[in-house]
Write a protein that holds these residues in place. Sequence first.
Motif, PDB file in Angstrom:
ATOM      1  N   LEU A 160       0.974  -1.162   0.135  1.00  0.00           N
ATOM      2  CA  LEU A 160      -0.147   0.151  -0.036  1.00  0.00           C
ATOM      3  C   LEU A 160       0.912   1.391   0.011  1.00  0.00           C
ATOM      4  CD1 LEU A 160      -2.723   1.530   0.090  1.00  0.00           C
ATOM      5  CD2 LEU A 160      -2.684   1.048   2.567  1.00  0.00           C
ATOM      6  N   ILE A 206      -7.836  -6.760  -1.217  1.00  0.00           N
ATOM      7  CA  ILE A 206      -8.374  -5.318  -1.455  1.00  0.00           C
ATOM      8  C   ILE A 206      -9.686  -5.080  -0.409  1.00  0.00           C
ATOM      9  CG2 ILE A 206      -8.040  -5.037  -3.866  1.00  0.00           C
ATOM     10  CD1 ILE A 206     -10.973  -6.090  -4.444  1.00  0.00           C
ATOM     11  N   LEU A 243      -8.886  -1.666   1.177  1.00  0.00           N
ATOM     12  CA  LEU A 243      -8.727  -0.688   0.196  1.00  0.00           C
ATOM     13  C   LEU A 243     -10.025  -0.122  -0.278  1.00  0.00           C
ATOM     14  CD1 LEU A 243      -5.901  -2.380  -2.158  1.00  0.00           C
ATOM     15  CD2 LEU A 243      -5.689  -0.794  -0.049  1.00  0.00           C
TER      16      LEU A 243
END
Length: 326
Positions: free
Chosen positions: A135, A150, A153
């Motif tokens: 990241l 993910i 995210l």
Amino acid sequence: MTIDLKLLHHALALARHRHFGQAAAVLNISQPTLSRNIAALEKQLGMKVFERSHRDVVVTPAGEDVLKIADELVGRAEALSNRLELLRDGRGGRLRVVAGAYIDDIAVQPAAIELIKANPSLRLEILEREWTAALSSLMSDQADFAVADILALRDMSSLRVENLGVLQGVYFCRGDHPLLAKSEPKPDDLREYPFVMPGISLSRMSFIAEIDSGMRIDERGGGVLPSIAVSSFRSASDIVAATDAISLGHPTQIADGLAAGHFALLHLPWMKKLPSVEMGVAWKRERTLLPAARAFINLIRKHIRAAQAAESLATSRRRRRPPGIA
């Protein structure tokens, strides 16, 4: 005030090497030229960035702030230049990708081999990183896109996120591990042994919370570190094969080791289901993915589907076996 990016680049090199001669050699310029450029930068800024001595070059407290900004600006400038090259002819420039430690092994590297065979002139940079470092690399413009877990995210408004598929993991140990003598091991039994794997996001802490007595939260990076933290799955599997450490991986990653008897799957009866991760690709919202990036992502997706098919086959085989060792 306008600052020459070249001067910032030279200052970053000097900060890394802490020696004018060494930094000048890396930059392929003369030492007097580097000295003049650093002096010019300090004059433009109106402050000292470095303290000089006969033996060393040290960054001043004010200089540390300057260099943090310089690192970001130079990184963004290099990323822009690289993207323009790729955009101009589709072949120049360098496609830079950061991949999580598991997905790199499962799908990114195989996809890269296909991409390189089809486009020998493409320049490709792949960074394998544990979750928090992946990241960080994406956010600091060290990569055009990231391929990773993910879940966490999706809440980041600065990123675009695209799903690639769900992958399921299995717990494993070496083939003659003491745990294999227990038909139904309990969490406390596993906590007697170290857990080894790359760092994971806080959202995946449940994967090891019950069974890793040495797990801790990495306050600096924001992730979860197991007893033994490594940067790649290959390191984790090597440690498992030679010690009593246990780990977590995808069936495709340990298939050869299982067949050879080097590894064994752990059956954990208290777990209702095995851990699974939603893999995907993420990139900064202000970016547009170029054709080379899209081609790479399509190949990665193909290899994830192949891994899912192998995973389904392995799962069906496990279900046909009697309880005990998976």
